[in-house]
Write a protein that holds these residues in place. Structure first.
Motif, short mmCIF file in Angstrom:
data_model
loop_
_atom_site.label_atom_id
_atom_site.label_comp_id
_atom_site.label_asym_id
_atom_site.label_seq_id
_atom_site.Cartn_x
_atom_site.Cartn_y
_atom_site.Cartn_z
N ASP A 146 53.50 55.77 -17.05
CA ASP A 146 52.42 55.51 -16.24
C ASP A 146 53.03 54.20 -15.30
OD1 ASP A 146 49.34 55.62 -15.61
OD2 ASP A 146 49.60 53.43 -15.49
N ALA A 147 52.36 54.39 -14.02
CA ALA A 147 52.71 53.24 -13.15
C ALA A 147 51.84 52.89 -12.13
CB ALA A 147 54.20 53.69 -12.24
N TYR A 148 51.85 51.85 -11.71
CA TYR A 148 50.87 51.27 -10.51
C TYR A 148 51.69 50.09 -9.67
CZ TYR A 148 46.23 50.38 -8.13
OH TYR A 148 45.39 50.27 -7.56
N PHE A 149 51.45 50.70 -8.29
CA PHE A 149 52.03 49.72 -7.18
C PHE A 149 50.76 49.41 -6.42
CE2 PHE A 149 55.22 52.62 -8.62
CZ PHE A 149 56.39 52.05 -8.45
N GLU A 150 51.01 47.99 -5.86
CA GLU A 150 49.89 47.63 -5.04
C GLU A 150 50.70 46.82 -3.82
OE1 GLU A 150 46.05 45.05 -6.52
OE2 GLU A 150 47.99 44.32 -7.09
N ARG A 151 50.31 47.13 -2.46
CA ARG A 151 50.55 46.43 -1.32
C ARG A 151 49.40 46.10 -0.42
NH1 ARG A 151 55.39 45.96 0.27
NH2 ARG A 151 56.02 46.82 -1.78
N LEU A 152 48.95 44.73 -0.62
CA LEU A 152 47.62 44.32 0.29
C LEU A 152 47.93 43.18 1.23
CD1 LEU A 152 45.71 43.67 -3.25
CD2 LEU A 152 46.04 45.87 -2.01
N VAL A 197 43.26 60.87 -2.92
CA VAL A 197 43.17 59.71 -2.20
C VAL A 197 41.92 59.46 -1.88
CG1 VAL A 197 43.85 58.53 0.32
CG2 VAL A 197 45.46 60.43 -0.83
N THR A 198 41.54 58.12 -2.25
CA THR A 198 40.16 57.66 -1.73
C THR A 198 40.43 56.38 -0.79
OG1 THR A 198 40.12 55.96 -3.44
CG2 THR A 198 39.22 58.05 -4.13
N GLU A 199 39.50 56.22 0.14
CA GLU A 199 39.64 55.40 1.21
C GLU A 199 38.22 54.34 1.22
OE1 GLU A 199 38.89 56.62 5.45
OE2 GLU A 199 40.76 57.53 4.75
N ARG A 200 38.16 53.50 1.84
CA ARG A 200 36.78 52.71 2.19
C ARG A 200 36.93 52.00 3.41
NH1 ARG A 200 36.37 47.37 2.88
NH2 ARG A 200 37.92 46.26 1.86
N ARG A 201 36.03 51.70 4.38
CA ARG A 201 35.99 51.12 5.30
C ARG A 201 34.50 50.37 5.69
NH1 ARG A 201 37.49 55.54 9.64
NH2 ARG A 201 38.79 56.40 7.98
N LEU A 214 46.48 58.43 -6.34
CA LEU A 214 46.82 58.93 -7.51
C LEU A 214 47.74 59.95 -7.57
CD1 LEU A 214 46.38 58.37 -10.55
CD2 LEU A 214 44.59 60.13 -10.41
N TYR A 215 49.19 59.83 -7.99
CA TYR A 215 49.95 61.13 -8.24
C TYR A 215 50.19 61.67 -9.63
CZ TYR A 215 50.87 58.98 -3.55
OH TYR A 215 50.61 58.49 -2.17
N GLU A 216 50.27 62.65 -9.62
CA GLU A 216 50.59 63.37 -10.89
C GLU A 216 51.66 64.30 -10.87
OE1 GLU A 216 46.78 64.95 -12.69
OE2 GLU A 216 45.91 64.78 -10.74
N PHE A 217 52.64 63.92 -12.04
CA PHE A 217 53.92 64.61 -11.88
C PHE A 217 53.82 65.73 -13.07
CE2 PHE A 217 54.35 60.79 -9.67
CZ PHE A 217 55.31 60.77 -8.76
N GLU A 218 54.88 66.72 -13.16
CA GLU A 218 54.98 67.81 -14.02
C GLU A 218 55.16 67.43 -15.42
OE1 GLU A 218 54.81 71.03 -13.37
OE2 GLU A 218 54.80 71.27 -11.24
N VAL A 223 51.09 58.01 -11.43
CA VAL A 223 51.21 56.86 -10.64
C VAL A 223 50.02 56.59 -9.87
CG1 VAL A 223 52.87 55.68 -9.13
CG2 VAL A 223 53.81 57.48 -10.67
N GLY A 224 49.65 55.29 -10.02
CA GLY A 224 48.42 55.11 -9.03
C GLY A 224 48.90 53.92 -7.95
N ALA A 225 48.45 54.01 -6.72
CA ALA A 225 48.99 53.12 -5.80
C ALA A 225 47.72 52.35 -5.05
CB ALA A 225 49.95 53.56 -4.88
#
Length: 325
Positions: A146-152, A197-201, A214-218, A223-225
């Motif tokens: 599992d992984a998580y990446f954040e860029r704010l 993908v989700t988004e808010r504004r 959210l990415y899912e692999f074979e 992996v979330g971001a």
């Protein structure tokens, strides 16, 4: 050692970053500038460099080994095609383009003219990612689970009303911020089989202020971001966490630490030998120096970069197009 002479296209934020970092590299120099604005011409005068209004004019007037394109995203395709068509090795800032078709055409143009296209996905040249890459390739901590990446970031209000907030010219958040993390995700783990993908504004906003991926692999890896232009003056934040079968690597933005049962936490030395002020919303670092040094060495040897590959570039473009139709 032959000095690699570079023609710089664009003198805005990233153009200045590239100029200052090339100036610090032994055996490389910016030899000319291509700009269209009075501000750009003033920068060329400040640096004591000849200034031209087109890439072709610059390449015909000055002996150049490569052209470095730091123009706005929507200009990348046409400028790169022109540069490669002149038989020049070409560096271009991320993203390579705004569509898979354009990216593929640019890469094909490089092959046609026997030169290389180097895309400045700068995270590939950070020591933190080098540690992560080694961990994935060697299996030091076992299989990644599992992984998580954040860029704010705070909303870039300096760009309001400009091209960065025009979806057709910039691609908005996915192409400006998330592409950094997505490039690392795909280069390490391959192309995911599914994503969401989700988004808010906020009210009155015509662009997403925050997005989650959210990415899912074979092999079961998830992996979330997250990427955001928050409507608040928060500090720029870039961090990630990767959980393996036998440990966790955590980059909290200031330190990279490995955690394993029965062992003391290992804090990696990720200090850069060369630290150069960026002038943008990134603190002084060696990222761009390492990146451009690598590209200069590749240009000198006439080789492609092993860190930013055609396969990854096209896979990232395909994913961005799907999530941002």
């Amino acid at each position: 050692m032959k000095t690699i002479r570079i023609g710089l296209v664009g003198t805005g934020g990233m153009g200045r970053v590239h100029y200052c970092n090339v100036a610090a590299i032994d055996g490389a120099e910016v030899a000319a500038v291509c700009v269209s604005s009075e501000k750009g011409r003033e920068a060329a005068k400040e640096w004591g460099l000849p200034c031209f209004s087109s890439i072709t004019e610059m390449a015909e007037a000055v002996e150049l080994d490569a052209i470095d394109i730091c123009s706005p995203t929507y200009c990348h395709h046409d400028m790169v095609m022109e540069s490669l068509g002149l038989g020049k090795h070409t560096i271009v800032e991320k993203p390579i383009a705004l569509s898979t078709a354009d990216a593929a055409e640019m890469l094909a143009q490089a092959k046609k003219h026997g030169v290389h296209l180097y895309v400045a996905q700068v995270l590939q040249f950070t020591k933190e990612v080098a540690v992560l890459r080694q961990a994935v390739e060697t299996g030091e901590f076992g299989k990644p689970l599992d992984a998580y990446f954040e860029r704010l970031s705070s909303c870039p209000k300096w760009a309001m009303g400009g091209w960065l907030f025009d979806r057709k010219k910039s691609g908005l958040l996915p192409y400006d911020l998330h592409i950094h993390d997505l490039d690392i995700i795909v280069s390490l783990f391959g192309k995911p089989k599914h994503f969401s993908v989700t988004e808010r504004r906020g009210a009155g906003k015509n662009y997403p202020e925050q997005m989650r991926f959210l990415y899912e692999f074979e092999d079961g890896l998830t992996v979330g971001a997250e990427a955001a232009w928050f409507n608040a003056p928060i500090p720029f934040t870039a961090r990630w966490r990767v959980a393996f079968e036998n440990g966790v690597l955590v980059n909290n933005g200031t330190a990279l630490t490995a955690y394993r049962f029965g062992m003391e936490p290992k804090v990696y030395d990720t200090r850069d030998e060369v630290m150069i002020s960026t002038g943008i919303n990134v603190p002084p670092c060696g990222w761009y120096y390492n990146e451009l040094m690598h590209f200069v060495e590749c240009i000198r040897e006439g080789t492609a970069s092993p860190y930013v590959t055609e396969e990854t570039l096209l896979s990232v473009m395909e994913l961005l197009e799907e999530m941002n139709p």
